[in-house]
Design a protein around this motif. Structure first.
Motif, PDB file in Angstrom:
ATOM      1  N   ILE A 160      -2.929  10.531   1.043  1.00  0.00           N
ATOM      2  CA  ILE A 160      -3.548   9.306   0.507  1.00  0.00           C
ATOM      3  C   ILE A 160      -2.489   8.156  -0.023  1.00  0.00           C
ATOM      4  N   GLU A 161      -2.558   9.434  -1.284  1.00  0.00           N
ATOM      5  CA  GLU A 161      -1.068   8.167  -2.243  1.00  0.00           C
ATOM      6  C   GLU A 161       0.065   7.791  -2.083  1.00  0.00           C
ATOM      7  N   LYS A 162       0.887   8.739  -1.084  1.00  0.00           N
ATOM      8  CA  LYS A 162       1.702   8.280  -0.664  1.00  0.00           C
ATOM      9  C   LYS A 162       2.076   7.056   0.097  1.00  0.00           C
ATOM     10  N   ARG A 163       0.690   7.055   0.840  1.00  0.00           N
ATOM     11  CA  ARG A 163       0.612   5.291   2.046  1.00  0.00           C
ATOM     12  C   ARG A 163       0.160   4.654   1.128  1.00  0.00           C
ATOM     13  N   ILE A 164      -0.520   5.051   0.392  1.00  0.00           N
ATOM     14  CA  ILE A 164      -0.722   3.384  -0.856  1.00  0.00           C
ATOM     15  C   ILE A 164       0.205   2.674  -1.487  1.00  0.00           C
ATOM     16  N   LEU A 165       1.005   4.046  -1.881  1.00  0.00           N
ATOM     17  CA  LEU A 165       2.021   3.481  -2.234  1.00  0.00           C
ATOM     18  C   LEU A 165       3.833   2.648  -1.546  1.00  0.00           C
ATOM     19  N   THR A 166       3.799   3.513  -0.827  1.00  0.00           N
ATOM     20  CA  THR A 166       4.089   3.023   0.650  1.00  0.00           C
ATOM     21  C   THR A 166       3.560   1.651   0.531  1.00  0.00           C
ATOM     22  N   ALA A 167       2.236   1.592   1.083  1.00  0.00           N
ATOM     23  CA  ALA A 167       2.075   0.538   1.444  1.00  0.00           C
ATOM     24  C   ALA A 167       1.802  -0.859   0.108  1.00  0.00           C
ATOM     25  N   ILE A 168       2.025  -0.741  -1.059  1.00  0.00           N
ATOM     26  CA  ILE A 168       2.847  -1.494  -2.134  1.00  0.00           C
ATOM     27  C   ILE A 168       3.706  -2.095  -1.847  1.00  0.00           C
ATOM     28  N   GLU A 169       4.866  -0.970  -1.842  1.00  0.00           N
ATOM     29  CA  GLU A 169       6.429  -1.536  -2.075  1.00  0.00           C
ATOM     30  C   GLU A 169       6.669  -2.431  -0.458  1.00  0.00           C
ATOM     31  N   PHE A 170       6.025  -2.527   0.498  1.00  0.00           N
ATOM     32  CA  PHE A 170       5.724  -3.004   1.756  1.00  0.00           C
ATOM     33  C   PHE A 170       5.354  -4.667   1.516  1.00  0.00           C
ATOM     34  N   LEU A 171       4.039  -4.103   0.637  1.00  0.00           N
ATOM     35  CA  LEU A 171       3.647  -6.160   0.028  1.00  0.00           C
ATOM     36  C   LEU A 171       4.336  -6.618  -0.597  1.00  0.00           C
ATOM     37  N   LYS A 172       5.122  -6.176  -1.879  1.00  0.00           N
ATOM     38  CA  LYS A 172       6.087  -6.299  -3.173  1.00  0.00           C
ATOM     39  C   LYS A 172       7.581  -6.801  -2.450  1.00  0.00           C
ATOM     40  N   GLY A 173       7.801  -6.518  -0.739  1.00  0.00           N
ATOM     41  CA  GLY A 173       9.025  -6.461   0.127  1.00  0.00           C
ATOM     42  C   GLY A 173       9.930  -6.252  -0.435  1.00  0.00           C
ATOM     43  N   SER A 174       9.776  -4.685  -0.517  1.00  0.00           N
ATOM     44  CA  SER A 174      10.383  -3.621  -1.035  1.00  0.00           C
ATOM     45  C   SER A 174      10.901  -2.998   0.342  1.00  0.00           C
ATOM     46  N   ARG A 175      10.710  -3.477   1.287  1.00  0.00           N
ATOM     47  CA  ARG A 175      10.446  -1.374   2.053  1.00  0.00           C
ATOM     48  C   ARG A 175      10.049  -2.891   3.538  1.00  0.00           C
ATOM     49  N   PRO A 176      10.711  -2.553   4.552  1.00  0.00           N
ATOM     50  CA  PRO A 176      10.729  -3.230   5.958  1.00  0.00           C
ATOM     51  C   PRO A 176       9.074  -3.659   6.663  1.00  0.00           C
ATOM     52  N   THR A 177       8.788  -2.166   6.321  1.00  0.00           N
ATOM     53  CA  THR A 177       7.308  -1.859   7.523  1.00  0.00           C
ATOM     54  C   THR A 177       6.275  -1.182   6.484  1.00  0.00           C
ATOM     55  N   MET A 178       5.285  -1.651   7.133  1.00  0.00           N
ATOM     56  CA  MET A 178       4.451  -1.110   5.900  1.00  0.00           C
ATOM     57  C   MET A 178       4.244   0.536   6.102  1.00  0.00           C
ATOM     58  N   PHE A 179       4.486   1.448   6.916  1.00  0.00           N
ATOM     59  CA  PHE A 179       4.511   2.292   6.758  1.00  0.00           C
ATOM     60  C   PHE A 179       5.487   3.369   7.328  1.00  0.00           C
ATOM     61  N   ASP A 180       5.871   4.883   7.684  1.00  0.00           N
ATOM     62  CA  ASP A 180       7.112   5.594   8.415  1.00  0.00           C
ATOM     63  C   ASP A 180       5.747   6.111   9.550  1.00  0.00           C
ATOM     64  N   LEU A 181       6.026   5.220  10.059  1.00  0.00           N
ATOM     65  CA  LEU A 181       5.033   6.229  11.900  1.00  0.00           C
ATOM     66  C   LEU A 181       5.807   6.855  12.275  1.00  0.00           C
ATOM     67  N   PRO A 182       4.930   8.615  12.595  1.00  0.00           N
ATOM     68  CA  PRO A 182       5.790   8.961  13.498  1.00  0.00           C
ATOM     69  C   PRO A 182       6.118   8.445  14.986  1.00  0.00           C
ATOM     70  N   PRO A 183       6.718   9.377  15.200  1.00  0.00           N
ATOM     71  CA  PRO A 183       7.547   8.611  16.759  1.00  0.00           C
ATOM     72  C   PRO A 183       7.085   8.799  18.203  1.00  0.00           C
ATOM     73  N   PRO A 184       6.276   8.175  19.229  1.00  0.00           N
ATOM     74  CA  PRO A 184       5.454   8.153  20.129  1.00  0.00           C
ATOM     75  C   PRO A 184       5.855   9.326  20.480  1.00  0.00           C
ATOM     76  N   GLN A 185       4.795   9.906  20.819  1.00  0.00           N
ATOM     77  CA  GLN A 185       5.193  11.643  21.554  1.00  0.00           C
ATOM     78  C   GLN A 185       4.800  11.328  23.557  1.00  0.00           C
ATOM     79  N   LEU A 186       6.865  11.301  24.216  1.00  0.00           N
ATOM     80  CA  LEU A 186       6.460  10.567  24.878  1.00  0.00           C
ATOM     81  C   LEU A 186       6.000  12.154  26.313  1.00  0.00           C
ATOM     82  N   PRO A 187       5.389  11.718  27.451  1.00  0.00           N
ATOM     83  CA  PRO A 187       5.539  13.078  28.435  1.00  0.00           C
ATOM     84  C   PRO A 187       6.894  13.502  29.099  1.00  0.00           C
ATOM     85  N   ASP A 188       6.781  14.695  29.471  1.00  0.00           N
ATOM     86  CA  ASP A 188       7.919  15.301  30.599  1.00  0.00           C
ATOM     87  C   ASP A 188       8.165  14.172  31.167  1.00  0.00           C
TER      88      ASP A 188
END
Length: 177
Positions: free
Chosen positions: A136-164
């Motif tokens: 949680i701390e890692k995600r909170i600090l990442t979200a703060i970086e986003f709010l301060k404009g130092s990263r383009p996205t709020m979180f690094d989301l895992p890629p979606p799992q596509l069916p076969d």
């Protein structure tokens, strides 16, 4: 009955609560960013007009079943979620989040409360809570970086799992277009 346990983390940020709340209280986005496994939730109407919410899922190798209590929520300031488990290492587990003004900034507190149900919950509860708190701390600090404009996205989301076969079908459809 086991004694309830609690671990709390606190941070201080130079952003006001109204900037932090929409990002830090977005529990669905946080869960997705943490890569938490999906779960099912069944809503069963009760004769008294309430709704019983029963959840089922699997996490960290455990089969989990619980009753999900209604969120306690004060917009812009606080939320609490409590799950009462019938299967899994805990009898009770849930987060508590609070956000308070502090000068020109904010004080953020995040706590996890749990009550062990099994030996695993008693032996490893604090370790599991610490690992969850660190995530949680890692995600909170990442979200703060986003709010301060130092990263383009709020979180690094895992890629979606596509069916076969999904990629092949998408490529074939793109060629037809």
């Amino acid at each position: 009955m086991a004694v309830p346990q609690r671990s709390t983390w606190t941070w201080h940020f130079d952003l006001p609560p109204e900037r932090l709340w929409p990002v830090l209280a977005d529990t669905n986005r946080f869960n997705e960013a943490m890569g938490l496994p999906p779960y099912s939730l069944e809503e069963v109407p009760q004769p008294d007009g309430t709704v019983l919410r029963r959840g089922k899922g699997k996490a960290a190798g455990f089969v989990l079943e619980w009753e999900e209590k209604p969120y306690e929520w004060i917009h812009g300031r606080y939320f609490r979620q409590t799950r009462i488990f019938s299967k899994g290492p805990f009898r009770v587990f849930g987060p508590i989040f609070s956000l308070e003004p502090e000068g020109d900034g904010s004080r953020v507190a995040y706590a996890l409360e749990w009550e062990p149900l099994t030996l695993v919950g008693r032996v490893f509860g604090r370790k599991l809570a610490r690992q969850a708190g660190e995530a949680i701390e890692k995600r909170i600090l990442t979200a703060i970086e986003f709010l301060k404009g130092s990263r383009p996205t709020m979180f690094d989301l895992p890629p979606p799992q596509l069916p076969d076969g999904a990629r092949a079908r998408a490529a074939a459809a793109a060629e037809q277009v």
